[in-house]
Design a protein around this motif. Structure first.
Motif: not given
Lengths: 374, 317
Positions: A17-21, A50-54, B101-109, B155-158
């Motif tokens: 992830n750090a590589f991608a970011e 990356q695709q999911a992030a995009a 959960l409030s921040v990441y649940r929907q983006p993660l899904t 990032s945690l999301m990444g």
């Protein structure tokens, strides 16, 4: 350089992830790149991530313009209604000119009864209305029954009586209600066309209200059958009346008419009474001796009560031919008078009239002259 | 003295974070990351810092020793808010989980659905990861959460997206036994009957050796570019952000790398005694005649560079 195969060892998610970011230092980045060059699994992982992030941010900007677009599209609905109302007003202007100053004050009273106006419309209403508007808003907000009168015609139809619910045509009422806004411009411009989409038979009180509204705005067509006006057209009327009020150029009756729609728990005014009332008003303009516009009125049989902008109550026992002021027996500023009748409209029980002041207090009278607090 | 402790730490390798760093940075980072919100005390925060810093040697090469400033720079580059949240969740802090959960649940899904290419599979994938993150997996009687492995570099999301992608790819490979890249080394794919080589075996041998040497001379980024473009079929647009360049630049790089590779192969063939014309002619050989494992050639990772064990691929080991 060691060329040992690394297919069984992979960078962890944090490193990938750090590589991608682009958050890695050069040595770490070179390591990851070297691994990625030979590891299809990690390449697949990183491209998928990356695709999911995009896709996540890509959906939001595409939705936002769409929302804006539709909101602007919807904004055309009240704008179109306003334009139509203005056109009507220009046509009717000479006929209604003597009452214009009074109307401009009376208009804001029911401003909240219609859907949210566009800022442009509010500007048209003018700053001169503010005192009366504040007074009326205060009195209306303090009273739930008044609040019921601010509802849309559709809500009033649903609330006025259980039997007023749209029956018969299966699946018709909901769809017509849902599509009402979409067809709004056409429904405003040509009421007779609404017959083709009429979905239910309205109650007499609704039909009378419709008829009165259309007569007042001059938009009523002789060929239009009020009993077949659809749910949709009622919403159109609401928009039209609202736009007209905002423009402050329609007749003073517009304020009264929406106020005269009964609340379900309070009263039911028959079609005949409404028709008589409307006929008498149209035949007797101007009516009140004070010269001010009426903000509320009520009729039972031959007795008619009206409150003007100054809060003075007038009584007429000959359907509006002659008026006499009623001595003030209430406190505050009278803002509304209503009629309480039996379901048939033939009986006049004690306390047939009801008057409310700006504080929400109520007085009742059987003859319109003598009032007692309730 | 702070300088002395740094020096001592430097001589001791990467086993400890200097006290001087802690005394100044710890409070500052502790405050910035709102660690107190999730009940993380100074001691716990310090342990996290030590683990994160030493695990990656402060972002330096394994043999390098981080100076005090390098350590500060390394910590300053971390995402401490995400790191603290992840560790608090891993510790089972209720407030942290509610925030997570409030921040990441929907983006993660949404990310899981995008990765799996199907809403059903995506939601299943996300739910499985949630269960893992929550620590339903136990090892030696202790709840384990993958959030413990997050070190705040990205990032945690990444990190969550990458973890999802890893789970998906591993699951896909386990269940489908399909690889996006041909892997001749595994020997599981049915080999088509090889046609008779149209060039002499010696010439093909020379060519294979020349190609291998030429690929060895490429930089890691160039090898990645070739693998991603030619093996995986990725587009220039997909490759560009990973290389931090515009897609047009990727195209130019690709053109340059292939041209340079061809020149190097010719040079290598000439070095093996072939004339220039013969070397050019050798390039026209049918690639199927070559005995080359390009995937292995392209791999030049150092051993022990990465600590995470890959999920064993059944049937491929």
């Amino acid at each position: 350089m060691n060329t040992t195969s690394q297919l069984d060892l992979h960078p962890d998610a944090d490193s990938l992830n750090a590589f991608a970011e682009q958050a890695l230092a050069v040595p770490e980045r070179e390591q990851i790149l070297a691994h990625l060059a030979g590891c299809s699994r990690c390449r697949q992982v990183i491209f998928l991530a990356q695709q999911a992030a995009a896709e996540a941010p890509a959906t939001q900007p595409t939705k936002q313009p769409a929302t804006r677009f539709w909101s602007w599209r919807l904004a055309w609905v009240p704008a179109t209604a306003l334009a139509a109302a203005l056109a009507l007003v220009v046509t009717l202007h000479p006929w209604r000119t003597p009452q214009m100053p009074e109307l401009a004050k009376a208009v804001p009273l029911n401003e909240s009864a219609a859907p949210t106006p566009a800022p442009k419309e509010q500007a048209v209403a003018g700053a001169a209305h503010k005192p009366v508007q504040a007074l009326a808003a205060k009195s209306l907000a303090e009273n739930d029954e008044f609040a019921a009168r601010r509802r849309t015609p559709e809500e009033l139809v649903q609330q006025s009586a259980p039997s007023a619910a749209p029956p018969a045509e299966p699946g018709a009422s909901a769809s017509s209600a849902g599509k009402g806004q979409a067809f709004l411009p056409s429904s405003i411009e040509s009421a007779p066309q609404q017959e083709t989409t009429a979905q239910f038979q309205p109650e007499p009180v609704v039909a009378a209200w419709q008829q009165e509204r259309q007569q007042a705005t001059g938009a009523y067509s002789a060929s239009a059958d009020a009993s077949q006006v659809s749910h949709k057209s009622m919403r159109a009327e609401a928009y039209t009346s609202h736009a007209s009020r905002q423009a402050a150029t329609a007749g003073p009756r517009m304020v009264q008419q929406s106020q005269s729609i009964p609340a379900s728990s309070f009263e039911i005014i028959t079609q005949q009474q409404l028709a008589e009332s409307v006929a008498s008003r149209k035949a007797n303009l101007p009516r009140l001796p004070s010269g001010l516009a009426a903000v509320s009125w009520a009729t039972v049989r031959h007795l008619t009560l009206e409150i003007d902008l100054a809060g003075t109550l007038f009584l007429s026992d000959d359907s509006g031919e002659h008026w006499e002021p009623v001595a003030r027996q209430w406190t505050g500023h009278a803002v509304e008078v209503r009629a309480k009748t039996g379901l048939s409209g033939n009986t006049a029980p004690a306390g047939v009239f009801e008057l409310k002041n700006d504080a929400g207090s109520t007085w009742a009278s059987a003859d319109g002259k003598t009032w007692s607090a309730q | 003295m702070p300088s002395q402790s740094v020096e001592v730490s430097a001589t001791a390798g990467i086993s400890a974070v200097p006290d001087a760093i802690h005394s100044r940075l710890l409070d500052e980072l502790w405050r910035e990351s709102c660690a107190a919100t999730y009940g993380l005390e100074h001691v716990q925060f310090r342990e996290i810092l030590e683990r994160v810093g030493t695990a990656q040697n402060f972002g330096l090469a394994p043999e390098a020793t981080a100076s005090r400033q390098q350590q500060v720079n390394y910590f300053r580059g971390l995402r401490f808010a995400d790191l603290v949240l992840a560790r608090a969740c891993a510790n089972g802090h209720q407030g942290a989980w509610e925030h997570f959960l409030s921040v990441y649940r929907q983006p993660l899904t949404r990310a899981a659905i995008a990765i799996a290419g199907s809403e059903t599979l995506g939601r299943e994938l996300a739910d499985q990861l949630y269960a893992e993150l929550y620590g339903l997996t136990t090892r030696d009687g202790v709840r384990r959460s993958p959030l413990d492995s997050y070190r705040g570099k990205g990032s945690l999301m990444g990190w969550l997206r990458t973890t999802l992608a890893q789970r998906h790819v591993d699951h896909h490979r386990r269940t489908r036994r399909e690889l996006p890249l041909d892997n001749p080394a595994d020997g599981n794919e049915p080999q088509a009957a090889a046609p008779e080589p149209q060039k002499p075996a010696s010439e093909l041998l020379h060519l294979s050796k020349a190609i291998e040497e030429a690929l060895h001379q490429l930089a890691a980024e160039e090898r990645f570019l070739l693998a991603a473009y030619y093996f995986d079929g990725r587009t220039l647009l997909e490759i560009a952000p990973l290389l931090r360049v515009h897609e047009a630049t990727v195209s130019r790089k690709l053109h340059r790398v292939t041209g340079e590779l061809k020149k190097r192969i010719v040079r290598n063939l000439q070095a093996q005694g072939l004339s220039k014309a013969a070397a050019q002619e050798a390039l026209g050989a049918d690639p199927r005649d070559l005995d080359l494992n390009l995937k292995k050639i392209l791999q030049f990772s150092l051993p022990d560079a990465f600590t995470e064990k890959a999920v064993p691929i059944r049937g491929m080991q």
